[in-house]
Design an enzyme around this catalytic site. Structure first.
Site, PDB file in Angstrom:
ATOM      1  CG  HIS A  99      -2.006   1.099   1.231  1.00 17.79           C
ATOM      2  ND1 HIS A  99      -1.616   2.386   1.450  1.00 17.79           N
ATOM      3  CD2 HIS A  99      -3.343   1.042   0.856  1.00 17.79           C
ATOM      4  CE1 HIS A  99      -2.768   3.196   1.154  1.00 17.79           C
ATOM      5  NE2 HIS A  99      -3.790   2.409   1.017  1.00 17.79           N
ATOM      6  CD  GLU A 171      -5.543   1.595  -3.119  1.00 18.92           C
ATOM      7  OE1 GLU A 171      -6.797   1.808  -2.573  1.00 18.92           O
ATOM      8  OE2 GLU A 171      -4.749   1.544  -2.323  1.00 18.92           O
TER       9      GLU A 171
HETATM   10  P1  PGA Z   1      -9.436   6.078   0.561  1.00 15.93           P
HETATM   11  O1  PGA Z   1      -8.243   5.051   0.717  1.00 15.93           O
HETATM   12  O2  PGA Z   1     -10.743   5.323  -0.205  1.00 15.93           O
HETATM   13  O3  PGA Z   1      -9.898   6.657   1.814  1.00 15.93           O
HETATM   14  O4  PGA Z   1      -9.068   7.044  -0.507  1.00 15.93           O
HETATM   15  C1  PGA Z   1      -8.047   4.117  -0.372  1.00 15.93           C
HETATM   16  C2  PGA Z   1      -7.004   3.096   0.202  1.00 15.93           C
HETATM   17  O5  PGA Z   1      -5.878   3.901   0.332  1.00 15.93           O
HETATM   18  O6  PGA Z   1      -7.046   2.011   0.078  1.00 15.93           O
END
Ligand code: PGA
Length: 251
Positions: A99, A171
């Protein structure tokens, strides 16, 4: 490439909740879920400490459980780490790896290949590998290059893949927690590319590519019914049980 019909919807609770709030959210999810009949897979990623209790609460529901990270190595003298062996014992079937918050605050870039290898060599747990570009990288047109690099590094030590299930979460770093999700057209280009890279390099089509980054009740529908988007990964929006289950059901 074949469209994956059943979507995977993930709640990443991060370190947003303390122990008692995690337990209370798990109980609320169980109630919200009773009234719903989602065709999709729903996966919750609590923090390490609440995993066991959350697993007990969600036992006999169809909610799946995973962790937000794992140690790069098997059991041994690694103070402060949580082993893959323990995660398997407490019903984790997925694990999040790489992540952007781990890459940024915990120097994880150097450990991702070992974490992926550990998962593939020593378990049947499904890795969810996060990839994504920063705003500066996006602006300079480097998104696809960065994604390709992150994928290659992550899989560089994982040799025993066979036809293992793999989840990749796209992401964009700039979208996470910013309230601004990626444009659909941009997401599709990246998701398609991820599938091509995985197929070309790993010779598997057993991959789901999810989108994550500021998904909420207002914008999730734009990602729905898109050939290359196999699910969602939510942080902030997963902290409200009703909203999260609503998105999971309708996606
Ligand atoms: P968010 O986070 O939906 O708060 O933008 C997503 C993530 O980091 O997995």
């Amino acid at each position: 490439m074949k469209k994956v019909e059943k979507k995977l919807i993930i709640a990443n609770w991060k370190m947003s909740l303390n122990y008692s709030d995690s337990i209370s959210l798990a109980k609320k999810l169980k109630i919200s879920l009773k009234k719903s009949k989602s065709k999709n897979d729903i996966l919750i990623l609590p923090d390490f400490l609440s995993l066991v209790r959350v697993a007990e609460i969600l036992k006999n529901t169809k909610i799946l459980l995973g962790s937000q990270d794992l140690a790069p190595f098997s059991l041994g003298a690694y103070s402060g780490e949580v082993s893959l062996e323990s995660l398997q014992e407490v019903s984790c079937s997925y694990v999040l790896i790489g992540h952007s918050e781990r890459r940024k605050y915990f120097n994880d870039n150097f450990l991702i290949a070992d974490k992926m290898k550990n998962v593939f060599d020593n378990s049947n747990i499904v890795p969810i590998l996060c990839v994504g570009e920063t705003w500066a990288e996006k602006k300079s047109g480097k998104t696809l290059k960065i994604i390709e690099q992150q994928l290659k590094t992550a899989f560089s030590k994982a040799l025993k893949l066979k036809n293992r299930q793999i989840v990749i979460a796209y992401e964009p770093v700039w979208a996470i927690g910013s309230g601004k999700a990626v444009e659909l057209d941009d997401a599709i280009i990246v998701h398609k590319k991820i599938k091509e890279i995985i197929f070309k390099n790993l010779k598997t089509k057993n991959v789901q590519v999810l989108y994550g980054g500021s998904v909420n009740l207002e914008n999730y529908e734009k990602f729905k019914n898109q050939e290359y988007i196999d699910g969602l990964l939510m942080g902030g929006s997963s902290l409200n049980a009703n909203n999260f289950i609503k998105i999971a059901n309708n996606f």
